[in-house]
Design a protein around this motif. Structure first.
Motif, PDB file in Angstrom:
ATOM      1  N   CYS A  93       0.832  -1.400   0.056  1.00  0.00           N
ATOM      2  CA  CYS A  93       0.087   0.202   0.010  1.00  0.00           C
ATOM      3  C   CYS A  93       0.939   1.342   0.019  1.00  0.00           C
ATOM      4  O   CYS A  93       0.420   2.328  -0.380  1.00  0.00           O
ATOM      5  CB  CYS A  93      -0.924   0.058   1.182  1.00  0.00           C
ATOM      6  N   GLY A 106      -6.218   4.080   9.462  1.00  0.00           N
ATOM      7  CA  GLY A 106      -7.606   4.072   8.731  1.00  0.00           C
ATOM      8  C   GLY A 106      -7.956   2.647   7.815  1.00  0.00           C
ATOM      9  O   GLY A 106      -8.852   2.623   7.339  1.00  0.00           O
ATOM     10  N   ASP A 110      -7.267  -1.831   7.429  1.00  0.00           N
ATOM     11  CA  ASP A 110      -6.828  -2.872   8.182  1.00  0.00           C
ATOM     12  C   ASP A 110      -5.528  -3.593   7.741  1.00  0.00           C
ATOM     13  O   ASP A 110      -5.757  -3.761   6.315  1.00  0.00           O
ATOM     14  CB  ASP A 110      -7.896  -3.865   7.877  1.00  0.00           C
ATOM     15  N   ALA A 111      -4.762  -3.565   8.064  1.00  0.00           N
ATOM     16  CA  ALA A 111      -3.280  -4.014   7.398  1.00  0.00           C
ATOM     17  C   ALA A 111      -3.062  -5.359   8.328  1.00  0.00           C
ATOM     18  O   ALA A 111      -1.734  -5.786   8.578  1.00  0.00           O
ATOM     19  CB  ALA A 111      -2.114  -3.117   7.672  1.00  0.00           C
ATOM     20  N   VAL A 161       1.460  14.638  -5.370  1.00  0.00           N
ATOM     21  CA  VAL A 161       2.176  14.070  -4.045  1.00  0.00           C
ATOM     22  C   VAL A 161       1.062  13.194  -3.397  1.00  0.00           C
ATOM     23  O   VAL A 161       1.370  12.112  -2.928  1.00  0.00           O
ATOM     24  CB  VAL A 161       3.000  15.253  -3.448  1.00  0.00           C
ATOM     25  N   LYS A 162       0.087  13.906  -3.038  1.00  0.00           N
ATOM     26  CA  LYS A 162      -0.990  13.544  -2.383  1.00  0.00           C
ATOM     27  C   LYS A 162      -0.940  13.358  -0.766  1.00  0.00           C
ATOM     28  O   LYS A 162      -1.760  13.259   0.082  1.00  0.00           O
ATOM     29  CB  LYS A 162      -1.541  11.891  -2.942  1.00  0.00           C
ATOM     30  N   SER A 163       0.107  12.792  -0.436  1.00  0.00           N
ATOM     31  CA  SER A 163       0.539  12.445   1.163  1.00  0.00           C
ATOM     32  C   SER A 163       1.897  12.540   1.202  1.00  0.00           C
ATOM     33  O   SER A 163       2.814  12.150   0.489  1.00  0.00           O
ATOM     34  CB  SER A 163      -0.320  11.182   1.521  1.00  0.00           C
ATOM     35  N   ALA A 206       3.181  10.378   2.764  1.00  0.00           N
ATOM     36  CA  ALA A 206       3.556   8.866   2.960  1.00  0.00           C
ATOM     37  C   ALA A 206       4.113   8.477   1.524  1.00  0.00           C
ATOM     38  O   ALA A 206       4.813   7.457   1.594  1.00  0.00           O
ATOM     39  CB  ALA A 206       2.403   7.870   3.312  1.00  0.00           C
ATOM     40  N   ASN A 207       3.892   9.420   0.634  1.00  0.00           N
ATOM     41  CA  ASN A 207       4.301   9.017  -0.841  1.00  0.00           C
ATOM     42  C   ASN A 207       5.600   9.386  -1.169  1.00  0.00           C
ATOM     43  O   ASN A 207       6.005  10.579  -1.912  1.00  0.00           O
ATOM     44  CB  ASN A 207       3.218   9.491  -1.740  1.00  0.00           C
ATOM     45  N   TRP A 254     -15.345   4.152   0.857  1.00  0.00           N
ATOM     46  CA  TRP A 254     -14.667   3.559   0.017  1.00  0.00           C
ATOM     47  C   TRP A 254     -15.557   2.468  -0.757  1.00  0.00           C
ATOM     48  O   TRP A 254     -16.281   1.654   0.030  1.00  0.00           O
ATOM     49  CB  TRP A 254     -13.209   2.922   0.533  1.00  0.00           C
ATOM     50  N   HIS A 281      -3.586   3.636  -4.696  1.00  0.00           N
ATOM     51  CA  HIS A 281      -4.372   3.732  -3.068  1.00  0.00           C
ATOM     52  C   HIS A 281      -4.716   4.992  -2.982  1.00  0.00           C
ATOM     53  O   HIS A 281      -4.266   5.905  -3.043  1.00  0.00           O
ATOM     54  CB  HIS A 281      -2.901   3.283  -2.360  1.00  0.00           C
ATOM     55  N   ALA A 282      -5.919   4.794  -2.408  1.00  0.00           N
ATOM     56  CA  ALA A 282      -6.791   6.126  -2.065  1.00  0.00           C
ATOM     57  C   ALA A 282      -5.983   6.821  -0.994  1.00  0.00           C
ATOM     58  O   ALA A 282      -6.245   8.395  -1.160  1.00  0.00           O
ATOM     59  CB  ALA A 282      -7.999   5.752  -1.697  1.00  0.00           C
ATOM     60  N   SER A 283      -5.465   6.447  -0.060  1.00  0.00           N
ATOM     61  CA  SER A 283      -4.732   7.401   0.976  1.00  0.00           C
ATOM     62  C   SER A 283      -3.195   7.601   0.565  1.00  0.00           C
ATOM     63  O   SER A 283      -2.641   8.765   0.992  1.00  0.00           O
ATOM     64  CB  SER A 283      -4.941   6.991   2.328  1.00  0.00           C
ATOM     65  N   THR A 284      -2.436   6.597   0.197  1.00  0.00           N
ATOM     66  CA  THR A 284      -0.977   6.918  -0.045  1.00  0.00           C
ATOM     67  C   THR A 284      -0.605   7.152  -1.500  1.00  0.00           C
ATOM     68  O   THR A 284       0.569   7.560  -1.701  1.00  0.00           O
ATOM     69  CB  THR A 284      -0.040   5.634   0.280  1.00  0.00           C
ATOM     70  N   GLY A 285      -1.691   6.976  -2.503  1.00  0.00           N
ATOM     71  CA  GLY A 285      -1.169   7.295  -3.889  1.00  0.00           C
ATOM     72  C   GLY A 285      -0.354   6.125  -4.555  1.00  0.00           C
ATOM     73  O   GLY A 285      -0.113   6.334  -5.716  1.00  0.00           O
ATOM     74  N   LYS A 286      -0.027   4.917  -3.780  1.00  0.00           N
ATOM     75  CA  LYS A 286       0.884   4.173  -4.470  1.00  0.00           C
ATOM     76  C   LYS A 286       0.021   3.220  -5.425  1.00  0.00           C
ATOM     77  O   LYS A 286      -0.853   3.142  -5.325  1.00  0.00           O
ATOM     78  CB  LYS A 286       1.503   3.024  -3.656  1.00  0.00           C
ATOM     79  N   ARG A 338      -3.031 -17.808   0.572  1.00  0.00           N
ATOM     80  CA  ARG A 338      -2.303 -16.999   1.400  1.00  0.00           C
ATOM     81  C   ARG A 338      -2.604 -15.343   0.910  1.00  0.00           C
ATOM     82  O   ARG A 338      -3.200 -14.613   1.907  1.00  0.00           O
ATOM     83  CB  ARG A 338      -0.860 -17.155   1.574  1.00  0.00           C
ATOM     84  N   LYS A 340      -5.591 -12.995   2.588  1.00  0.00           N
ATOM     85  CA  LYS A 340      -5.144 -11.759   3.405  1.00  0.00           C
ATOM     86  C   LYS A 340      -5.942 -10.616   2.822  1.00  0.00           C
ATOM     87  O   LYS A 340      -6.350  -9.808   3.554  1.00  0.00           O
ATOM     88  CB  LYS A 340      -3.614 -11.645   3.307  1.00  0.00           C
ATOM     89  N   TRP A 341      -5.779 -10.271   1.650  1.00  0.00           N
ATOM     90  CA  TRP A 341      -6.478  -9.167   1.005  1.00  0.00           C
ATOM     91  C   TRP A 341      -7.897  -9.090   1.028  1.00  0.00           C
ATOM     92  O   TRP A 341      -8.383  -7.888   1.354  1.00  0.00           O
ATOM     93  CB  TRP A 341      -5.754  -9.101  -0.615  1.00  0.00           C
ATOM     94  N   GLY A 347      -9.586 -10.344   3.484  1.00  0.00           N
ATOM     95  CA  GLY A 347      -9.505 -10.244   5.130  1.00  0.00           C
ATOM     96  C   GLY A 347      -9.482  -8.635   5.284  1.00  0.00           C
ATOM     97  O   GLY A 347     -10.487  -8.129   5.994  1.00  0.00           O
ATOM     98  N   ARG A 348      -8.339  -7.931   4.735  1.00  0.00           N
ATOM     99  CA  ARG A 348      -8.037  -6.548   5.194  1.00  0.00           C
ATOM    100  C   ARG A 348      -9.286  -5.923   4.534  1.00  0.00           C
ATOM    101  O   ARG A 348      -9.761  -4.756   5.034  1.00  0.00           O
ATOM    102  CB  ARG A 348      -6.801  -6.394   4.608  1.00  0.00           C
ATOM    103  N   LYS A 395     -12.918  -5.437   5.539  1.00  0.00           N
ATOM    104  CA  LYS A 395     -12.975  -4.660   6.595  1.00  0.00           C
ATOM    105  C   LYS A 395     -13.008  -2.952   6.342  1.00  0.00           C
ATOM    106  O   LYS A 395     -13.736  -2.344   6.732  1.00  0.00           O
ATOM    107  CB  LYS A 395     -12.078  -5.041   7.712  1.00  0.00           C
ATOM    108  N   ASP A 396     -12.187  -2.711   5.384  1.00  0.00           N
ATOM    109  CA  ASP A 396     -11.842  -1.370   4.904  1.00  0.00           C
ATOM    110  C   ASP A 396     -13.275  -0.664   4.101  1.00  0.00           C
ATOM    111  O   ASP A 396     -13.618   0.255   4.420  1.00  0.00           O
ATOM    112  CB  ASP A 396     -10.856  -1.380   3.946  1.00  0.00           C
TER     113      ASP A 396
END
Lengths: 171, 137
Positions: free
Chosen positions: A49, A75, A77-78, A139-141, A143-144, B63, B79-84, B102, B106-107, B109-110, B113-114
């Motif tokens: 992510c 925010g 689930d990881a 850039v957005k964040s 974290a990027n 989302w 990715h909506a929050s990190t931009g990756k 696996r 995993k995905w 599951g995560r 929930k999001d």
């Protein structure tokens, strides 16, 4: 996903360089900031992510707190299974910054961008950083990292590889 | 002698089993989730159409799945929050998808929930898998 280091010798060399760099990680204007992210499980589990952030950018207590709260990770689930989580925590703690990264309340900081070092190095006007750039579309964040540090995903934060997006100031 | 050949046999069997485990196909996931779903709804049959609706809708939160993955399973997401960047979800466009229990569990599951604030049901997973498998490159 990204480049790997197939030769054992090369890996050992990279580790040695990274270990050396980690000691200098928080020094200002260091030209060769190569930080150790050389751990396959960490890179695959914590580099999906966001990029695999170098462990040297937070203290050990911060990493322990981070790994204890992955079900509510900024925010998202990881969650990880217990075994993977333990292996990764060990790597993070072993390569953490030597100094604690705690907030004014004494609790371990969880965001690298909240550390005093980060805020100083990324203040407006420093090294071409323009106000609002972290919230810009490009850039957005904060974290990027890779938006400006082009080789961040490989743990390379060298100054010569920084390119701040031209449209960064617009959002 | 006998114990030696037994050991050889066991080693071979283990090798074979591990080979099978790493060679999961999208169809394996479809049939697994469908079978699970039929335990509570015997007439259940996965629907790509339902899968698309599920994937692109919000479910009470901010989302949807497509917020990060886009509405096109063959496209790269962000990715909506990190931009990756996120590689495509359709196995036709990205052979790493739907290839390991696996990773898939995993995905789901995560991310369930999001997006939904709960785990996804086997029926929902079967529908989404059916839709992703339907997507062209």
């Amino acid at each position: 996903m990204t480049a790997t280091f197939p030769a054992r010798a090369l890996r050992a060399l990279a580790l040695a360089i990274a270990a050396g760099a980690a000691g200098l990680a928080l020094a200002d204007d260091d030209e060769n900031k190569r930080l150790n992210i050389n751990h396959p499980e960490y890179r695959s589990e914590c580099g999906s992510c966001h990029i695999a952030f170098p462990p040297a950018l937070l203290g050990a207590d911060s990493w322990r707190a981070m790994m204890a709260g992955l079900d509510k990770h900024f925010g998202s689930d990881a969650s990880l299974d217990a075994e993977t989580s333990a292996v990764i925590t060990k790597f993070l703690v072993a390569n953490a910054a030597r100094r604690d990264s705690a907030g004014s309340d004494g609790r371990p900081l969880l965001r690298i961008s909240d550390t005093r070092w980060f805020r100083k190095e990324h203040r407006d006007g420093h090294d071409g950083i323009t106000p609002g750039i972290f919230r810009s579309e490009a850039v957005k964040s904060a974290a990027n990292c890779a938006a400006c540090h082009r080789n961040a995903a490989a743990g390379d934060f060298s100054e010569r590889d920084i390119r701040i997006p031209k449209n960064g100031a617009r959002s | 002698m006998q114990s030696h050949s037994l050991r050889m046999f066991l080693a071979g069997a283990a090798l074979l089993a591990s080979g099978f485990a790493s060679a999961e196909t999208p169809a394996d996931f479809l049939s697994r989730y469908q079978t699970e779903a039929r335990q509570s709804a015997p007439g259940f049959s996965a629907s790509a159409e339902r899968g698309e609706k599920f994937f692109t809708a919000t479910h009470g939160g901010e989302w949807s799945c497509s917020t990060c993955h886009t509405k096109n399973p063959a496209a790269r997401g962000k990715h909506a929050s990190t931009g990756k960047a996120i590689e495509p979800m359709a196995p036709a466009a990205n052979p790493e998808r739907l290839a390991s229990t696996r990773a898939v569990e995993k995905w789901f599951g995560r991310n369930c929930k999001d997006v939904l604030g709960r785990t996804c049901t086997p029926a929902e997973k079967a529908d989404v898998v059916a839709w992703l498998m339907n997507s062209p490159r």
